[in-house]
Scaffold this motif. Structure first.
Motif, PDB file in Angstrom:
ATOM      1  N   PRO A   1       1.095  -1.305  -0.260  1.00 54.41           N
ATOM      2  CA  PRO A   1       0.163   0.019   0.059  1.00 54.41           C
ATOM      3  C   PRO A   1       0.906   1.245  -0.167  1.00 54.41           C
ATOM      4  O   PRO A   1       1.978   1.332   0.541  1.00 54.41           O
ATOM      5  N   GLY A   2       0.546   2.282  -0.645  1.00 53.37           N
ATOM      6  CA  GLY A   2       1.218   3.579  -0.876  1.00 53.37           C
ATOM      7  C   GLY A   2       2.448   3.553  -1.881  1.00 53.37           C
ATOM      8  O   GLY A   2       2.947   4.527  -2.299  1.00 53.37           O
ATOM      9  N   ASP A   3       2.416   2.391  -2.528  1.00 54.66           N
ATOM     10  CA  ASP A   3       3.478   2.420  -3.582  1.00 54.66           C
ATOM     11  C   ASP A   3       3.047   3.027  -5.014  1.00 54.66           C
ATOM     12  O   ASP A   3       1.682   3.261  -5.139  1.00 54.66           O
ATOM     13  N   ARG A   4       3.827   3.647  -5.494  1.00 52.98           N
ATOM     14  CA  ARG A   4       3.505   4.396  -6.856  1.00 52.98           C
ATOM     15  C   ARG A   4       4.110   3.793  -8.017  1.00 52.98           C
ATOM     16  O   ARG A   4       5.332   3.602  -8.298  1.00 52.98           O
ATOM     17  N   LEU A   5       3.279   3.388  -8.752  1.00 49.69           N
ATOM     18  CA  LEU A   5       3.760   2.395 -10.115  1.00 49.69           C
ATOM     19  C   LEU A   5       3.940   3.305 -11.310  1.00 49.69           C
ATOM     20  O   LEU A   5       2.738   4.265 -11.559  1.00 49.69           O
ATOM     21  N   GLN A   6       4.992   3.498 -11.882  1.00 45.30           N
ATOM     22  CA  GLN A   6       5.294   4.220 -13.076  1.00 45.30           C
ATOM     23  C   GLN A   6       5.017   2.852 -14.373  1.00 45.30           C
ATOM     24  O   GLN A   6       5.760   1.996 -14.400  1.00 45.30           O
ATOM     25  N   VAL A   7       3.897   3.507 -15.069  1.00 48.22           N
ATOM     26  CA  VAL A   7       3.535   2.412 -16.107  1.00 48.22           C
ATOM     27  C   VAL A   7       3.551   3.085 -17.525  1.00 48.22           C
ATOM     28  O   VAL A   7       3.160   4.264 -17.574  1.00 48.22           O
ATOM     29  N   ILE A   8       3.931   2.180 -18.307  1.00 53.40           N
ATOM     30  CA  ILE A   8       3.862   2.432 -19.884  1.00 53.40           C
ATOM     31  C   ILE A   8       2.835   1.617 -20.607  1.00 53.40           C
ATOM     32  O   ILE A   8       2.543   0.331 -20.333  1.00 53.40           O
ATOM     33  N   GLY A   9       2.153   2.524 -21.435  1.00 54.05           N
ATOM     34  CA  GLY A   9       1.004   1.954 -22.288  1.00 54.05           C
ATOM     35  C   GLY A   9       0.183   3.079 -22.888  1.00 54.05           C
ATOM     36  O   GLY A   9       0.513   4.224 -22.941  1.00 54.05           O
ATOM     37  N   SER A  10      -0.819   2.672 -23.628  1.00 56.87           N
ATOM     38  CA  SER A  10      -1.645   3.432 -24.377  1.00 56.87           C
ATOM     39  C   SER A  10      -2.654   4.010 -23.664  1.00 56.87           C
ATOM     40  O   SER A  10      -2.798   3.862 -22.317  1.00 56.87           O
ATOM     41  N   ASP A  11      -3.618   5.150 -23.804  1.00 60.87           N
ATOM     42  CA  ASP A  11      -4.488   5.627 -23.216  1.00 60.87           C
ATOM     43  C   ASP A  11      -5.500   4.793 -22.583  1.00 60.87           C
ATOM     44  O   ASP A  11      -5.930   4.669 -21.639  1.00 60.87           O
ATOM     45  N   GLU A  12      -5.971   3.701 -23.712  1.00 59.50           N
ATOM     46  CA  GLU A  12      -7.092   2.822 -23.510  1.00 59.50           C
ATOM     47  C   GLU A  12      -6.405   1.767 -22.384  1.00 59.50           C
ATOM     48  O   GLU A  12      -7.183   1.364 -21.323  1.00 59.50           O
ATOM     49  N   GLN A  13      -5.215   1.248 -22.417  1.00 55.84           N
ATOM     50  CA  GLN A  13      -4.648   0.400 -21.391  1.00 55.84           C
ATOM     51  C   GLN A  13      -4.565   0.807 -20.410  1.00 55.84           C
ATOM     52  O   GLN A  13      -4.959   0.367 -19.110  1.00 55.84           O
ATOM     53  N   LEU A  14      -4.044   2.273 -20.064  1.00 52.24           N
ATOM     54  CA  LEU A  14      -3.743   2.764 -18.881  1.00 52.24           C
ATOM     55  C   LEU A  14      -5.302   3.379 -18.190  1.00 52.24           C
ATOM     56  O   LEU A  14      -5.338   3.285 -16.894  1.00 52.24           O
ATOM     57  N   ARG A  15      -6.335   3.429 -19.128  1.00 54.65           N
ATOM     58  CA  ARG A  15      -7.261   3.940 -18.555  1.00 54.65           C
ATOM     59  C   ARG A  15      -8.025   2.528 -17.693  1.00 54.65           C
ATOM     60  O   ARG A  15      -8.726   2.650 -16.406  1.00 54.65           O
ATOM     61  N   LYS A  16      -7.717   1.567 -18.306  1.00 58.33           N
ATOM     62  CA  LYS A  16      -8.364   0.234 -17.767  1.00 58.33           C
ATOM     63  C   LYS A  16      -7.695  -0.468 -16.355  1.00 58.33           C
ATOM     64  O   LYS A  16      -8.237  -0.710 -15.203  1.00 58.33           O
ATOM     65  N   LEU A  17      -6.252   0.123 -16.375  1.00 61.60           N
ATOM     66  CA  LEU A  17      -5.782  -0.184 -15.350  1.00 61.60           C
ATOM     67  C   LEU A  17      -6.119   0.721 -14.198  1.00 61.60           C
ATOM     68  O   LEU A  17      -5.970   0.426 -13.048  1.00 61.60           O
ATOM     69  N   GLY A  18      -6.139   1.979 -14.529  1.00 65.14           N
ATOM     70  CA  GLY A  18      -6.501   2.781 -13.299  1.00 65.14           C
ATOM     71  C   GLY A  18      -8.094   2.607 -12.699  1.00 65.14           C
ATOM     72  O   GLY A  18      -8.070   2.590 -11.648  1.00 65.14           O
ATOM     73  N   GLU A  19      -8.935   2.127 -13.688  1.00 65.97           N
ATOM     74  CA  GLU A  19     -10.276   1.603 -13.420  1.00 65.97           C
ATOM     75  C   GLU A  19     -10.036   0.514 -12.190  1.00 65.97           C
ATOM     76  O   GLU A  19     -10.636   0.346 -11.221  1.00 65.97           O
ATOM     77  N   ALA A  20      -9.051  -0.245 -12.612  1.00 63.95           N
ATOM     78  CA  ALA A  20      -8.901  -1.403 -11.859  1.00 63.95           C
ATOM     79  C   ALA A  20      -8.454  -1.210 -10.634  1.00 63.95           C
ATOM     80  O   ALA A  20      -8.912  -1.706  -9.424  1.00 63.95           O
ATOM     81  N   ILE A  21      -7.392  -0.285 -10.488  1.00 64.59           N
ATOM     82  CA  ILE A  21      -6.845   0.176  -9.192  1.00 64.59           C
ATOM     83  C   ILE A  21      -7.949   0.832  -8.342  1.00 64.59           C
ATOM     84  O   ILE A  21      -7.845   0.626  -6.996  1.00 64.59           O
ATOM     85  N   ARG A  22      -8.664   1.645  -8.879  1.00 66.06           N
ATOM     86  CA  ARG A  22      -9.869   2.342  -8.248  1.00 66.06           C
ATOM     87  C   ARG A  22     -10.925   1.436  -7.467  1.00 66.06           C
ATOM     88  O   ARG A  22     -11.363   1.326  -6.518  1.00 66.06           O
ATOM     89  N   THR A  23     -10.953   0.325  -8.334  1.00 64.10           N
ATOM     90  CA  THR A  23     -12.190  -0.575  -7.808  1.00 64.10           C
ATOM     91  C   THR A  23     -12.129  -1.748  -6.893  1.00 64.10           C
ATOM     92  O   THR A  23     -12.814  -2.223  -6.270  1.00 64.10           O
ATOM     93  N   GLU A  24     -10.778  -2.368  -7.435  1.00 58.86           N
ATOM     94  CA  GLU A  24     -10.363  -3.420  -6.587  1.00 58.86           C
ATOM     95  C   GLU A  24      -9.808  -3.052  -5.346  1.00 58.86           C
ATOM     96  O   GLU A  24      -8.618  -3.132  -5.043  1.00 58.86           O
TER      97      GLU A  24
END
Length: 758
Positions: A646-669
């Motif tokens: 908890p509290g980690d910051r991930l620096q992630v490389i991807g497209s807009d759609e890929q990053l949007r899905k990842l952000g949604e998963a982090i917020r909801t899970e």
């Protein structure tokens, strides 16, 4: 008991009503700014069915303080280095949007026959989109990591800066006779002069002061120091003819370049929230239902002007900055609202007494409507682009995608000339401002002080000589740097060697700077002496020649420049040391339709304790985790065995759609918060093992007390002063006295089991 002051009663009423209203707006997922405005309307005299504020003047005083702290916080989030790194594209977009929306606002005001000042201030209000509202909308819609959102935020930062400049210009125009070009030019020049002066001097002094007192600073003293510097600059700004808000913003931008910036932002946040709430409540207090009913047609016209104007001119501004039509429309449609700066500009107009009282509630009503429509405008951008793509000829779409005012690539020699001239212009401008300010301070304060020791007119010559000598000594490092900097730079040498035609212009750049430096010496001597012009010129040229060949002055100017650069880069250095700075390769990713985004792992994330191999982010979302930022350290290229905390910051490389899905998963899970925590209280209970209990003959491990019933055996009571530990292999016997810890339902379940026959 003595009666409470009216201010305290008013503050209690404001905060209580604002608390309840903002909770409702938070529940409805609406911006809190609107909640504050509604709360202000509820406590205003215009609302007859509720309690109202008794002393509006005191509340307005608190609101003025709120504006200062709001702009101070805005300055803390601002960075001159970021603006310089943005390039020309955001500047082109911001200037196009502001100019177009100001003209639109002035035109609408003229249509309704409003006065010149009302039209001018209305144009200023319509020109500034709301950073707070757009950021909140992007966050709520999960768009903050997309590329177009970062473009919008870059332009919004520039708009906030230009809003400060616009406020100063409007103040100058309102205090004069009219909005003539010479007055506006003087306002712009004075803003630029003091902005550069304060920033350069501030970067020299303030980081050095904070660095020397760092060991003495705790959170309390740092907060007091930061707020004290904010108020000091606000007072200084007012004393030279600018607004206090402008000074607060400048001090915030200076502190933003220090190592302590992140800590100051965190400490100032509650203060800003308190006074900012009072300011927005005071905005709502000026809403008059009668005015809204009377001016419903202007409200509708202004709202449509903002929606259509930002959709058209905003998109066009981004097109000019080099964006594609689809990206430009997504950016332009996102900015179709007004917010906090519109209220601040309206407050400025009211305080100066140059706008009508009707304009304030009109602008507030327009802000409320456009804020509610912001998410719909953002969603409407892509369908609108799809319609244009289907209906417009293909050649038009290609032409629109290729519109840009960004500078095209040129030959190498042209690039060297441009780089050299820009550097010379920057150096000359900065050192000229420092020299001018030094001369002004010495002649204004030091010269009268020295003359007080020489009371007669005949002895003033000695005072003039002392003041002139010290002034020349103080500005000597500035003048030498102005003349000598970049004369041996890589660009200068390359241009000198490339062609004989370059040498005369290069020599001219040196002579022009020598002439400017001589002009400063000439002015000082001419102001303080009775020498003839020929003697003054000779002395000035001789002084400049001595400065050019003085090694001591050379070392002094080098030390000053190094100190300035060190202070300016201190925050970046600290961020790099602690792993918070983005890698340099980030800028090259956009060519491959991917970019980098940061994601913070919530404290209640379901991912905590899981390895990257278990989470399989690459196969699930198609992204790559390049780094993990944890506790001030950077973990680069993590493998599958790295565990997420908890509290980690991930620096992630991807497209807009890929990053949007990842952000949604982090917020909801995430693990939901416990609402019945009162029932989770732990209890200590004594249990006597009965003869027929199923625990008899069972070991502690096999009894299931922990695994099955969720309880823990604290110890065994054997008549000793302390409880005896229960070994895992010991078998329970009838009559054993156990002490159990657990939640009440778990203990009850264990008691029922042990009381039942085996």
């Amino acid at each position: 008991m003595s009666e409470l002051p009216a201010l305290v009663k008013d503050l209690a009423l404001i905060l209580v009503v604002a608390a309840f209203v903002t909770l409702i707006f938070k529940r409805l997922k609406q911006p809190l700014v609107l909640g504050y405005i509604v709360a202000g309307f509820l406590v205003s005299p215009q609302m007859p069915y509720t309690m109202s504020v008794m002393d509006r003047e005191n509340v307005q005083m608190w609101a003025d303080i709120g504006v200062i702290f709001l702009l101070f916080s805005l300055g803390l989030d601002f960075s001159f280095k970021k603006i310089l790194k943005m390039g020309a594209a955001p500047v082109i977009a911001a200037c196009t949007i502001i100019f177009s929306m100001m003209v639109s606002g002035i035109t609408v005001g003229k249509m309704f026959g409003w006065s010149q000042m009302n039209c001018l201030f209305l144009g200023g209000m319509l020109a500034m989109s709301s950073t707070t509202i757009i950021y909140k909308a992007f966050d709520d819609m999960g768009l903050r990591q997309q590329r177009f959102a970062s473009l919008v935020m870059s332009v919004l930062i520039l708009e906030d800066v230009l809003a400060i400049v616009l406020m100063v210009m409007l103040s100058a125009i309102a205090s004069g006779s009219g909005a003539d070009s010479s007055q506006m030019l003087r306002s712009v020049l004075s803003i630029g002069f003091f902005l550069v002066l304060w920033f350069v001097v501030g970067i020299f002094l303030i980081p050095a002061f904070l660095r020397s007192t760092r060991r003495l600073m705790n959170e309390e003293t740092l907060l007091i120091v930061a707020l004290g510097l904010c108020c000091l600059m606000a007072v200084l700004s007012t004393s030279v003819g600018f607004s206090s808000a402008f000074g607060a913003f400048v001090m915030g931008s200076i502190l933003a370049e220090t190592v302590e910036a992140d800590k100051i932002i965190r400490l100032v946040e509650p203060v800003k929230n308190l006074f900012g709430a009072v300011f927005f409540v005071s905005v709502g207090m000026l809403v008059e239902p009668k005015v809204l009913a009377e001016y419903w047609l202007p409200i509708l016209a202004i709202t449509l002007t903002i929606l259509a104007g930002q959709a058209i001119f905003g998109s066009f501004g981004y097109l000019l900055s080099g964006q594609t039509l689809k990206t430009a429309m997504k950016c332009g449609f996102s900015m179709a609202q007004i917010g906090e700066f519109a209220f601040i500009i309206a407050s400025l107009g009211l305080s100066l007494g140059v706008i009508g009282h009707f304009l304030y509630p009109v602008v507030v009503a327009v802000s409320v409507v456009t804020t509610f429509l912001t998410p719909y405008m953002i969603r409407f951008a892509e369908p609108c682009y799809a319609q244009m793509e289907r209906r417009l000829p293909r050649a038009w779409i290609v032409a629109l995608n290729n519109i840009t005012l960004s500078p095209a690539s040129s030959q190498s020699s042209d690039n060297k000339w441009r780089s050299l001239l820009l550097q010379l212009l920057r150096i000359t401008l900065v050192y000229s401002i420092l020299s001018t300010a030094t001369i002004a301070v010495m002649f204004t304060f030091f010269l009268p002080f020295v003359r007080s020791f020489f009371p007669t007119w005949e002895l003033h010559w000695y005072a003039n000589a002392i003041c002139g000598t010290l002034t020349v000594m103080l500005i000597a490092p500035f003048l030498r740097a102005m003349v000598m900097k970049k004369n041996h730079s890589e660009e200068f040498r390359a241009l000198w060697a490339a062609s004989w035609a370059n040498r005369l212009p290069l020599i001219f750049t040196i002579l022009a700077r020598i002439a400017l430096a001589c002009a400063y010496i000439f002015y000082i001597i001419n102001y303080l002496s009775r020498f003839s012009s020929a003697i003054i010129v000779s002395i000035a040229v001789a002084a400049i020649i001595i400065m050019m060949y003085s090694r001591r002055l050379k070392h002094s100017s080098i030390r000053m420049e190094r100190l300035f650069v060190r202070n300016l880069q201190s925050r970046d250095i600290e961020a790099q040391v602690h792993g918070r700075r983005r890698p340099l390769y980030e800028g090259h990713l956009l060519d491959r339709d991917v970019h980098m985004a940061d994601f913070d792992i919530p404290m209640n994330s379901q991912w905590m304790g899981r390895t990257l191999r278990y989470l399989a982010l690459g196969s699930r979302y198609g992204v790559h985790v390049s780094s993990i930022l944890r506790a001030g350290h950077r973990l680069n290229i993590p493998d599958g065995d790295y565990i997420i905390f908890p509290g980690d910051r991930l620096q992630v490389i991807g497209s807009d759609e890929q990053l949007r899905k990842l952000g949604e998963a982090i917020r909801t899970e995430v693990v939901g918060e416990e609402t019945d925590f009162e029932d989770r209280e732990m209890h200590l209970r004594q249990i006597i093992v009965a003869a027929g209990s199923p625990l008899v003959g069972q070991t502690l491990e096999a009894s299931g007390i922990r695994s099955q019933y969720g309880c823990m055996v604290v110890g065994l009571e054997e008549g000793k002063a302390t409880l005896s530990a229960v070994p895992p292999k010991r078998k329970f016997q009838a009559g054993d006295i156990l002490w159990i810890v657990g939640e009440q339902p778990s203990i009850d379940s264990l008691l029922r089991a042990q009381n039942s026959p085996a």
